[in-house]
Design an enzyme around this catalytic site. Structure first.
Site, PDB file in Angstrom:
ATOM      1  CG  ASP A 125     -11.951   3.299  -4.239  1.00 31.44           C
ATOM      2  OD1 ASP A 125     -11.026   4.922  -4.117  1.00 31.44           O
ATOM      3  OD2 ASP A 125     -12.653   2.405  -4.736  1.00 31.44           O
ATOM      4  CE  LYS A 148     -11.330  -0.358  -1.516  1.00 30.53           C
ATOM      5  NZ  LYS A 148     -11.513   0.057  -2.830  1.00 30.53           N
ATOM      6  CB  THR A 157      -7.018  -1.703   0.234  1.00 27.20           C
ATOM      7  OG1 THR A 157      -7.707  -2.213  -1.090  1.00 27.20           O
ATOM      8  CG2 THR A 157      -5.989  -2.412   1.141  1.00 27.20           C
ATOM      9  CB  SER A 179      -1.222  -0.019   1.580  1.00 26.07           C
ATOM     10  OG  SER A 179      -1.936   1.747   1.049  1.00 26.07           O
ATOM     11  NE  ARG A 226     -10.811 -12.705 -16.679  1.00 18.40           N
ATOM     12  CZ  ARG A 226      -9.926 -13.082 -15.986  1.00 18.40           C
ATOM     13  NH1 ARG A 226      -9.487 -13.742 -16.389  1.00 18.40           N
ATOM     14  NH2 ARG A 226     -10.307 -13.629 -15.101  1.00 18.40           N
ATOM     15  N   GLY A 284     -14.182  -4.395  -7.876  1.00 12.78           N
ATOM     16  CA  GLY A 284     -14.821  -3.316  -6.951  1.00 12.78           C
ATOM     17  C   GLY A 284     -14.200  -1.695  -7.459  1.00 12.78           C
ATOM     18  N   GLY A 310     -13.588  -3.690 -17.588  1.00 16.04           N
ATOM     19  CA  GLY A 310     -13.931  -4.142 -15.861  1.00 16.04           C
ATOM     20  C   GLY A 310     -15.038  -4.455 -15.089  1.00 16.04           C
TER      21      GLY A 310
HETATM   22  P1  NAP Z   1     -10.622  -6.969  -8.644  1.00 15.50           P
HETATM   23  O1  NAP Z   1     -12.008  -6.246  -8.401  1.00 15.50           O
HETATM   24  O2  NAP Z   1      -9.899  -7.569  -9.000  1.00 15.50           O
HETATM   25  O3  NAP Z   1     -11.258  -6.863 -10.522  1.00 15.50           O
HETATM   26  C1  NAP Z   1     -10.262  -6.899 -11.475  1.00 15.50           C
HETATM   27  C2  NAP Z   1     -10.346  -7.032 -12.815  1.00 15.50           C
HETATM   28  O4  NAP Z   1      -9.599  -7.362 -13.896  1.00 15.50           O
HETATM   29  C3  NAP Z   1     -12.098  -7.800 -13.368  1.00 15.50           C
HETATM   30  O5  NAP Z   1     -13.034  -6.894 -13.596  1.00 15.50           O
HETATM   31  C4  NAP Z   1     -11.028  -9.155 -13.987  1.00 15.50           C
HETATM   32  O6  NAP Z   1     -12.278  -9.764 -14.942  1.00 15.50           O
HETATM   33  C5  NAP Z   1      -9.836  -8.384 -14.948  1.00 15.50           C
HETATM   34  N1  NAP Z   1      -9.061  -8.380 -15.499  1.00 15.50           N
HETATM   35  C6  NAP Z   1      -8.293  -9.235 -14.802  1.00 15.50           C
HETATM   36  N2  NAP Z   1      -7.802 -10.444 -15.609  1.00 15.50           N
HETATM   37  C7  NAP Z   1      -7.839 -10.639 -16.601  1.00 15.50           C
HETATM   38  C8  NAP Z   1      -7.591 -10.578 -17.169  1.00 15.50           C
HETATM   39  N3  NAP Z   1      -6.708 -11.360 -17.847  1.00 15.50           N
HETATM   40  N4  NAP Z   1      -8.936 -10.730 -18.837  1.00 15.50           N
HETATM   41  C9  NAP Z   1      -9.276 -10.013 -18.427  1.00 15.50           C
HETATM   42  N5  NAP Z   1      -9.910  -9.569 -17.317  1.00 15.50           N
HETATM   43  C10 NAP Z   1      -9.048  -9.527 -16.368  1.00 15.50           C
HETATM   44  O7  NAP Z   1     -10.067  -4.713  -8.951  1.00 15.50           O
HETATM   45  P2  NAP Z   1      -9.981  -4.195  -8.771  1.00 15.50           P
HETATM   46  O8  NAP Z   1     -10.315  -3.572  -6.764  1.00 15.50           O
HETATM   47  O9  NAP Z   1     -11.724  -4.134  -9.075  1.00 15.50           O
HETATM   48  O10 NAP Z   1      -9.032  -3.326  -9.360  1.00 15.50           O
HETATM   49  C11 NAP Z   1      -9.036  -2.709 -11.225  1.00 15.50           C
HETATM   50  C12 NAP Z   1      -7.856  -2.340 -11.673  1.00 15.50           C
HETATM   51  O11 NAP Z   1      -7.407  -1.415 -10.878  1.00 15.50           O
HETATM   52  C13 NAP Z   1      -7.309  -2.486 -10.567  1.00 15.50           C
HETATM   53  O12 NAP Z   1      -5.806  -3.206 -11.412  1.00 15.50           O
HETATM   54  C14 NAP Z   1      -6.416  -1.506  -9.586  1.00 15.50           C
HETATM   55  O13 NAP Z   1      -4.735  -1.883  -8.939  1.00 15.50           O
HETATM   56  C15 NAP Z   1      -6.756  -0.553 -10.159  1.00 15.50           C
HETATM   57  N6  NAP Z   1      -7.594   0.257  -9.252  1.00 15.50           N
HETATM   58  C16 NAP Z   1      -6.986   1.968  -9.089  1.00 15.50           C
HETATM   59  C17 NAP Z   1      -7.410   3.083  -8.079  1.00 15.50           C
HETATM   60  C18 NAP Z   1      -6.603   3.989  -8.172  1.00 15.50           C
HETATM   61  O14 NAP Z   1      -6.472   4.425  -7.288  1.00 15.50           O
HETATM   62  N7  NAP Z   1      -6.382   4.721  -9.017  1.00 15.50           N
HETATM   63  C19 NAP Z   1      -7.986   2.498  -7.293  1.00 15.50           C
HETATM   64  C20 NAP Z   1      -9.131   0.901  -7.090  1.00 15.50           C
HETATM   65  C21 NAP Z   1      -8.136  -0.187  -8.299  1.00 15.50           C
HETATM   66  P3  NAP Z   1     -13.072 -10.880 -14.232  1.00 15.50           P
HETATM   67  O15 NAP Z   1     -14.504 -10.599 -13.714  1.00 15.50           O
HETATM   68  O16 NAP Z   1     -13.102 -11.745 -15.678  1.00 15.50           O
HETATM   69  O17 NAP Z   1     -12.081 -11.796 -13.145  1.00 15.50           O
END
Ligand code: NAP
Length: 471
Positions: A301, A264, A260, A213, A352, A330, A327
């Protein structure tokens, strides 16, 4: 005022730093073992033993540093009338933790202040620590993971790193850490001119895992830059211990938390009340203890995402046309709510796992149309905003494969990923002539409301902070 802390403990130094107190740190050598033995032989009470040891340490430094205020500290653990010292070996630690498991012990924290070799002030605090029942296998795993860290601490545990070992605690965080900062500050404020020291406020980020983090870096920077008395740490909590541990951390004095993955949803359920945006998103990333004692949940967020877009591209117009969100995890949930609230008329949602996107759309709004993962390129001529909310394109993850040839050049493309700072998606979009916004600003802005609520000051998001977080 020249102040010396007669201790090399990193935790105690950190408390003085948090209180914005300049101090020197010195390590007095005293024969702790023999002093303790002779006090036990004299049937001294545990509080007198801790107080005497703290006094010996302060006196030793004070005699060589006349005119300085010297804080001496000692902490002992008492269980069933026995004093537990530092574990001499992993086997001794196993024995200690087996005895403390499922039982309540006392941590006695003694602090004294000396000047010119004479006592000026003393304080003893007693914390009651109830350890949950820990199995033998759990103890073995704990020793394997933590032995190098805990071998120098009385009782063989670090409450600040593994509070989930406890089911309840009656005490104050700073007493448990070995430096009773509230009464120390009251004493110092009476003996110094100028602005009074403030009691540090506490906040933390909770996750599992949590080592990666960036939040402690960010909040630590804001505390230092604004000279605020406070501390912000990272705590790893396993999901099944979330509620008990968070309750306990609030009880020992925390003002709130960032939350996180994977906590959540649990954080939202834990709170007494929630903001409309947290309710709509169905997850919380911020917990705040109100003056009434009630715990409020928020989700910042979407706020972070929107504030970042607005600050990077003031011309972005949400109502210009549809958006494409890739995507359905979360982060996507928060983005969808934020985009709709900003006035985006329609969102194509593409994931996906299509079923996950369908569940999300059904939960949030019928302005969301779910499309197949293979069809994402087909909607590009139509959309004015593209958001990557998958983990694709992040360092160590597979690339996001999307051909932007048909993307409207007036579209804005943003990626939640900030490692790398400019993803391939953003590079391709820039080549196409589109405006691009990276994910780092979202991370920085989402922390602002929590910091303001816990520490009473609205911090600035600037290039200095961005550079720090990206190092
Ligand atoms: P999460 O709940 O684990 O969701 C991951 C997403 O990525 C899902 O939609 C998943 O699809 C998709 N995915 C993973 N591997 C894949 C693949 N090989 N092919 C196609 N789709 C794939 O994670 P999250 O919390 O939503 O976070 C998503 C991204 O946003 C992360 O990279 C995180 O670091 C970033 N983020 C950034 C911030 C910021 O402040 N900038 C804040 C929050 C998150 P499936 O449903 O098919 O598994």
């Amino acid at each position: 005022m020249d102040l010396i802390l007669a201790s090399q403990s990193i935790t105690r130094r950190r408390i003085l730093d948090a209180a914005r107190i300049d101090a020197r740190f010195m390590s007095p050598k005293i024969d702790e073992e023999n002093i303790t033995k002779s006090l036990i032989a004299d049937q001294a009470l545990p509080r007198d033993i801790a107080d005497t040891l703290a006094e010996h340490k302060a006196l030793k430094i004070s005699r060589k540093n006349l005119d300085s205020l010297v804080i001496g500290c000692d902490q002992i653990l008492v269980f069933e009338g026995e004093i537990f010292g530092k574990p001499a070996s992993p086997e001794a630690l196993k024995d200690m933790l087996s005895r403390l498991s499922g039982q309540t012990h006392r941590l006695v924290t003694a602090n004294v202040i000396y000047k010119d070799g004479k006592p000026m002030w003393r304080h003893v605090a007693i914390s009651h620590m109830s350890m949950r029942t820990i199995t033998s296998n759990e103890i073995d795993a704990y020793i394997e993971a933590h032995w190098p860290d805990v071998k120098h601490s009385a009782g063989g545990y670090h409450f600040e790193r593994t509070p989930d070992l406890f089911s309840s605690v009656r005490g104050n965080w700073f007493d448990i850490m070995g430096l009773s900062i509230d009464p120390i500050l009251r004493f110092l404020n009476q003996h110094q001119a100028g602005n009074p020291f403030q009691i540090p406020r506490l906040a933390a980020v909770l996750g599992h895992p949590i080592a990666q983090s960036k939040s402690p870096l960010m909040h630590g920077h804001w505390l230092k830059k604004n000279q605020i008395s406070g501390d912000y740490i990272a705590i790893d909590i396993p999901p099944m211990r979330f509620n008990t541990t968070v309750r306990m951390l609030f009880d020992v004095g925390f003002s709130g938390f960032n939350v996180t993955i994977p906590h959540k949803e649990q954080a939202l359920a834990f709170a007494d009340d929630m903001t409309p945006r947290a309710r709509r998103i169905g997850a919380a990333n911020t917990l705040i203890k109100r003056d009434s004692g009630k715990i409020s949940a928020d989700n910042t967020d979407g706020y972070g995402f929107m504030t970042n877009l607005a600050s990077q591209n003031s011309a972005w117009n949400p109502s210009a046309g549809p958006s494409l969100v890739l995507g359905a995890g979360g982060a996507a949930r928060a983005i969808l709510v934020a985009l709709l609230e900003a006035g985006v008329p329609k969102i194509y949602l593409c994931n996906r796992t299509r079923a996950r996107a369908e569940d999300l759309a059904a939960d949030i709004s019928d302005c969301i149309e779910v499309i197949d993962w293979e069809d994402k390129q087909g909607v590009l001529p139509d959309v004015f905003t593209v958001v990557n909310a998958t983990s694709l394109g992040m360092i160590g993850k597979p690339p996001l494969e999307i051909d932007l040839t048909n993307l409207n050049p007036d579209a804005l493309v943003t990626d939640l990923i900030y490692a790398p700072l400019e993803t391939q998606l953003l590079k391709d979009a820039r080549t196409r002539g589109c405006e691009v916004v990276s994910g780092i600003g979202m991370l920085l802005h989402q922390g602002v409301p929590g910091f303001e609520a816990w520490f009473g000051h609205r911090p600035a998001v600037d290039e200095e902070l961005e550079a720090l977080v990206l190092t």
